[in-house]
Design a protein around this motif. Structure first.
Motif, PDB file in Angstrom:
ATOM      1  N   ILE A  15       0.845  -1.200   0.000  1.00 16.78           N
ATOM      2  CA  ILE A  15       0.000   0.000   0.000  1.00 16.78           C
ATOM      3  C   ILE A  15       0.879   1.249   0.000  1.00 16.78           C
ATOM      4  CG2 ILE A  15      -1.755   1.294   1.262  1.00 16.78           C
ATOM      5  CD1 ILE A  15      -2.668  -1.385   2.467  1.00 16.78           C
ATOM      6  N   VAL A  16       0.725   2.074  -1.024  1.00 14.48           N
ATOM      7  CA  VAL A  16       1.424   3.357  -1.086  1.00 14.48           C
ATOM      8  C   VAL A  16       0.588   4.361  -0.313  1.00 14.48           C
ATOM      9  CG1 VAL A  16       2.383   5.147  -2.565  1.00 14.48           C
ATOM     10  CG2 VAL A  16       2.406   2.753  -3.321  1.00 14.48           C
ATOM     11  N   GLY A  17       1.091   4.816   0.829  1.00 15.89           N
ATOM     12  CA  GLY A  17       0.284   5.560   1.789  1.00 15.89           C
ATOM     13  C   GLY A  17       0.369   7.060   1.707  1.00 15.89           C
ATOM     14  N   SER A  18       0.711   7.632   0.567  1.00 18.56           N
ATOM     15  CA  SER A  18       0.694   9.087   0.411  1.00 18.56           C
ATOM     16  C   SER A  18       0.123   9.410  -0.957  1.00 18.56           C
ATOM     17  CB  SER A  18       2.096   9.673   0.557  1.00 18.56           C
ATOM     18  OG  SER A  18       2.934   9.220  -0.501  1.00 18.56           O
ATOM     19  N   ALA A  36      12.365  -7.232  -3.543  1.00 17.92           N
ATOM     20  CA  ALA A  36      11.789  -8.416  -2.909  1.00 17.92           C
ATOM     21  C   ALA A  36      11.317  -9.463  -3.906  1.00 17.92           C
ATOM     22  CB  ALA A  36      10.604  -7.992  -2.023  1.00 17.92           C
ATOM     23  N   LEU A  37      11.250  -9.099  -5.189  1.00 23.06           N
ATOM     24  CA  LEU A  37      10.663  -9.985  -6.188  1.00 23.06           C
ATOM     25  C   LEU A  37      11.337 -11.358  -6.269  1.00 23.06           C
ATOM     26  CD1 LEU A  37       8.238  -9.794  -8.012  1.00 23.06           C
ATOM     27  CD2 LEU A  37       9.735  -9.003  -9.852  1.00 23.06           C
ATOM     28  N   PRO A  38      12.661 -11.446  -6.239  1.00 20.55           N
ATOM     29  CA  PRO A  38      13.275 -12.780  -6.299  1.00 20.55           C
ATOM     30  C   PRO A  38      12.840 -13.684  -5.145  1.00 20.55           C
ATOM     31  CG  PRO A  38      14.907 -11.094  -6.771  1.00 20.55           C
ATOM     32  CD  PRO A  38      13.688 -10.377  -6.286  1.00 20.55           C
ATOM     33  N   ALA A  39      12.797 -13.125  -3.936  1.00 19.09           N
ATOM     34  CA  ALA A  39      12.360 -13.918  -2.785  1.00 19.09           C
ATOM     35  C   ALA A  39      10.889 -14.278  -2.908  1.00 19.09           C
ATOM     36  CB  ALA A  39      12.608 -13.143  -1.486  1.00 19.09           C
ATOM     37  N   ALA A  40      10.074 -13.347  -3.427  1.00 24.98           N
ATOM     38  CA  ALA A  40       8.654 -13.611  -3.607  1.00 24.98           C
ATOM     39  C   ALA A  40       8.432 -14.729  -4.624  1.00 24.98           C
ATOM     40  CB  ALA A  40       7.923 -12.344  -4.037  1.00 24.98           C
ATOM     41  N   ALA A  41       9.137 -14.650  -5.746  1.00 20.50           N
ATOM     42  CA  ALA A  41       8.982 -15.652  -6.797  1.00 20.50           C
ATOM     43  C   ALA A  41       9.412 -17.034  -6.317  1.00 20.50           C
ATOM     44  CB  ALA A  41       9.775 -15.243  -8.032  1.00 20.50           C
ATOM     45  N   ALA A  42      10.468 -17.068  -5.527  1.00 20.15           N
ATOM     46  CA  ALA A  42      10.976 -18.351  -5.048  1.00 20.15           C
ATOM     47  C   ALA A  42       9.997 -19.048  -4.114  1.00 20.15           C
ATOM     48  CB  ALA A  42      12.309 -18.154  -4.347  1.00 20.15           C
ATOM     49  N   SER A  43       9.201 -18.268  -3.409  1.00 22.95           N
ATOM     50  CA  SER A  43       8.256 -18.850  -2.447  1.00 22.95           C
ATOM     51  C   SER A  43       6.810 -18.792  -2.934  1.00 22.95           C
ATOM     52  CB  SER A  43       8.378 -18.135  -1.099  1.00 22.95           C
ATOM     53  OG  SER A  43       8.227 -16.736  -1.249  1.00 22.95           O
ATOM     54  N   GLY A  44       6.594 -18.384  -4.190  1.00 23.35           N
ATOM     55  CA  GLY A  44       5.244 -18.351  -4.746  1.00 23.35           C
ATOM     56  C   GLY A  44       4.368 -17.239  -4.210  1.00 23.35           C
ATOM     57  N   VAL A  45       4.979 -16.158  -3.752  1.00 22.27           N
ATOM     58  CA  VAL A  45       4.232 -15.033  -3.187  1.00 22.27           C
ATOM     59  C   VAL A  45       3.903 -14.030  -4.292  1.00 22.27           C
ATOM     60  CG1 VAL A  45       4.332 -13.075  -1.598  1.00 22.27           C
ATOM     61  CG2 VAL A  45       5.224 -15.315  -0.895  1.00 22.27           C
ATOM     62  N   THR A  46       2.680 -13.535  -4.311  1.00 22.24           N
ATOM     63  CA  THR A  46       2.265 -12.490  -5.246  1.00 22.24           C
ATOM     64  C   THR A  46       2.348 -11.134  -4.565  1.00 22.24           C
ATOM     65  OG1 THR A  46       0.750 -13.996  -6.384  1.00 22.24           O
ATOM     66  CG2 THR A  46       0.367 -11.641  -6.672  1.00 22.24           C
ATOM     67  N   LEU A  47       2.971 -10.178  -5.248  1.00 23.00           N
ATOM     68  CA  LEU A  47       3.050  -8.809  -4.747  1.00 23.00           C
ATOM     69  C   LEU A  47       2.111  -7.935  -5.573  1.00 23.00           C
ATOM     70  CD1 LEU A  47       6.926  -8.468  -4.300  1.00 23.00           C
ATOM     71  CD2 LEU A  47       5.227  -8.875  -2.511  1.00 23.00           C
ATOM     72  N   ASP A  48       1.174  -7.303  -4.913  1.00 22.42           N
ATOM     73  CA  ASP A  48       0.174  -6.452  -5.567  1.00 22.42           C
ATOM     74  C   ASP A  48       0.292  -5.056  -4.980  1.00 22.42           C
ATOM     75  OD1 ASP A  48      -2.057  -5.449  -6.893  1.00 22.42           O
ATOM     76  OD2 ASP A  48      -3.473  -6.247  -5.411  1.00 22.42           O
ATOM     77  N   VAL A  49       0.443  -4.046  -5.830  1.00 19.63           N
ATOM     78  CA  VAL A  49       0.612  -2.672  -5.356  1.00 19.63           C
ATOM     79  C   VAL A  49      -0.710  -1.926  -5.419  1.00 19.63           C
ATOM     80  CG1 VAL A  49       1.796  -0.468  -5.705  1.00 19.63           C
ATOM     81  CG2 VAL A  49       3.022  -2.630  -6.070  1.00 19.63           C
ATOM     82  N   ALA A  50      -1.110  -1.322  -4.306  1.00 21.55           N
ATOM     83  CA  ALA A  50      -2.310  -0.492  -4.229  1.00 21.55           C
ATOM     84  C   ALA A  50      -1.886   0.934  -3.883  1.00 21.55           C
ATOM     85  CB  ALA A  50      -3.274  -1.030  -3.184  1.00 21.55           C
ATOM     86  N   ASP A  51      -1.896   1.812  -4.867  1.00 22.71           N
ATOM     87  CA  ASP A  51      -1.532   3.210  -4.666  1.00 22.71           C
ATOM     88  C   ASP A  51      -2.787   3.968  -4.259  1.00 22.71           C
ATOM     89  OD1 ASP A  51      -0.771   5.881  -4.868  1.00 22.71           O
ATOM     90  OD2 ASP A  51       0.460   5.551  -6.654  1.00 22.71           O
ATOM     91  N   LEU A  52      -2.804   4.538  -3.074  1.00 18.76           N
ATOM     92  CA  LEU A  52      -3.997   5.220  -2.593  1.00 18.76           C
ATOM     93  C   LEU A  52      -4.380   6.403  -3.468  1.00 18.76           C
ATOM     94  CD1 LEU A  52      -3.591   5.114   1.295  1.00 18.76           C
ATOM     95  CD2 LEU A  52      -4.884   3.580  -0.198  1.00 18.76           C
ATOM     96  N   ALA A  53      -3.421   6.946  -4.218  1.00 19.05           N
ATOM     97  CA  ALA A  53      -3.764   8.015  -5.157  1.00 19.05           C
ATOM     98  C   ALA A  53      -4.634   7.483  -6.288  1.00 19.05           C
ATOM     99  CB  ALA A  53      -2.491   8.649  -5.722  1.00 19.05           C
ATOM    100  N   ASP A  54      -4.399   6.244  -6.691  1.00 19.28           N
ATOM    101  CA  ASP A  54      -5.226   5.618  -7.727  1.00 19.28           C
ATOM    102  C   ASP A  54      -6.527   5.068  -7.154  1.00 19.28           C
ATOM    103  OD1 ASP A  54      -3.224   6.133  -9.590  1.00 19.28           O
ATOM    104  OD2 ASP A  54      -2.246   4.194  -9.247  1.00 19.28           O
TER     105      ASP A  54
END
Length: 360
Positions: A15-18, A36-54
């Motif tokens: 969450i982008v908080g500004s 963090a993407l390499p560690a996320a990919a290795a463990s099957g984690v999805t990273l989703d960005v939520a920009d509060l401006a959007d």
């Protein structure tokens, strides 16, 4: 809720908080995701960005308390779906006057149950304190929402870590981001059972009252569901001065047959069936029907909470929600209007009924 499967991939919402012009939040969130993407990919984690401006949430404008789960506005329902789908959070926040940005506090305040029993990590940035006082303020809020702040954090002092609007990457800094993600996902995995029920049981749902379990209707529910339906529609019969109501005439075989064309959800409280609703898609309309709450359980917010839940189950192609009630059911009509529905009668509205719709 996020996925109930214990071995399902984890979804981490960043969450982008500004929101102010010229902010560094998006660049810092992008650095964190890339690091963090390499560690996320290795463990099957999805990273989703939520920009509060959007995301574009206004100042909290919901008439009902967030703990009710009753949302009048689509921007709240969209935010609810995004947060509910996450298993953990990374909050990227600056520090404004020794505290977190108002837009971040507002985003927290819109929801309640969707945050619960999930861990949260922080990436802060600022000058003298590297944003750490913002994090301390945020921790007071997230713990009240039943979230678990983890120990690992990333705190960026702007003079040391940012140049020309971008994070100065280094092996040490990237390793810190990866370490924080690994701790976050480890805690998220450990907390998952708090949001799920044992295999074969209905999902435990935190609703407006204690002891609720919400699940899709099963064949074993139907006899009890039929009894509940007839109890609830006696009141409708009195309000509309007629016994000629389909829910009062329906047989067990007809109810069983309806499962082939309707999705049906049942709510149990301490094992007793106390509420139900059904829905199906028809030409872009998410038709909602047979919303019922046991008479002795009415007035506690269960009906509004269940209505909000069934709205959130609508397929992507849904353009609007639609439901009917008796023209003499003034209490129902007022409740639906408070939930954002408007009367929309036409020549196809059955005699003695009113049709209400709400745009998605």
């Amino acid at each position: 809720m996020s996925s109930n499967a214990s071995n399902a991939p984890l979804n981490v919402l960043v969450i982008v908080g500004s929101t102010r012009p010229g902010r560094l939040g998006p660049a810092i969130a992008d650095w964190f995701v890339q690091a963090a993407l390499p560690a996320a990919a290795a463990s099957g984690v999805t990273l989703d960005v939520a920009d509060l401006a959007d995301i574009g949430l206004p100042l909290l404008d919901e008439p009902e308390h967030p703990s009710s789960g009753v949302y009048a506005h689509e921007h709240t329902r969209a935010w609810s779906r995004r947060v509910a789908a996450a298993d953990a959070f990374v909050v990227v926040t600056p520090e404004y006057n020794f505290g977190m940005p108002a837009v971040l506090k507002n985003a927290f305040d819109f929801l309640y149950h969707e945050w619960a029993w999930k861990p949260v990590a922080f990436v802060s940035y600022g000058n003298t304190s590297a944003g750490t006082r913002s994090v301390q303020m945020a921790k007071q809020v997230v713990t009240t929402l039943k979230m678990m702040p983890i120990g690992a954090t990333v705190a960026l002092r702007l003079a040391d870590s940012v140049q020309d609007g971008q994070v100065l990457r280094s092996t040490r800094l990237d390793d810190t981001a990866r370490g924080m993600l690994l701790e976050l996902t480890r805690v998220a995995t450990a907390m998952r059972p708090l949001r799920t029920a044992p295999e074969g049981e209905a999902a435990v749902t935190t609703g407006p009252v204690d002891g609720l379990k919400l699940a899709a209707a099963q064949p074993d529910d139907l006899a009890e569901l039929l009894v509940l339906q007839r109890c609830c529609w006696v009141q409708e019969a009195i309000a509309n001065d007629t016994l000629d109501l389909p829910p009062l005439r329906e047989t067990l075989d007809e109810l069983r047959e309806s499962l082939s064309t309707w999705q049906v959800w049942c709510v149990r409280r301490h094992g007793r069936l106390v509420a139900a609703v059904r829905a199906r898609l028809h030409e872009g309309a998410w038709l909602i029907g047979r919303l019922m709450v046991a008479p002795d359980q009415a007035g506690q917010g269960i009906g509004g909470w269940l209505l909000s839940h069934v709205e959130q189950q609508a397929p992507q192609e849904t353009t609007h929600y639609e439901l009917f009630t008796g023209e003499g059911s003034t209490g129902n009509i007022k409740r639906y209007e408070r939930a954002g529905y408007a009367l929309a009668n036409d020549e196809n509205t059955p005699r003695g009924s009113v049709r209400l719709i709400k745009k998605r």
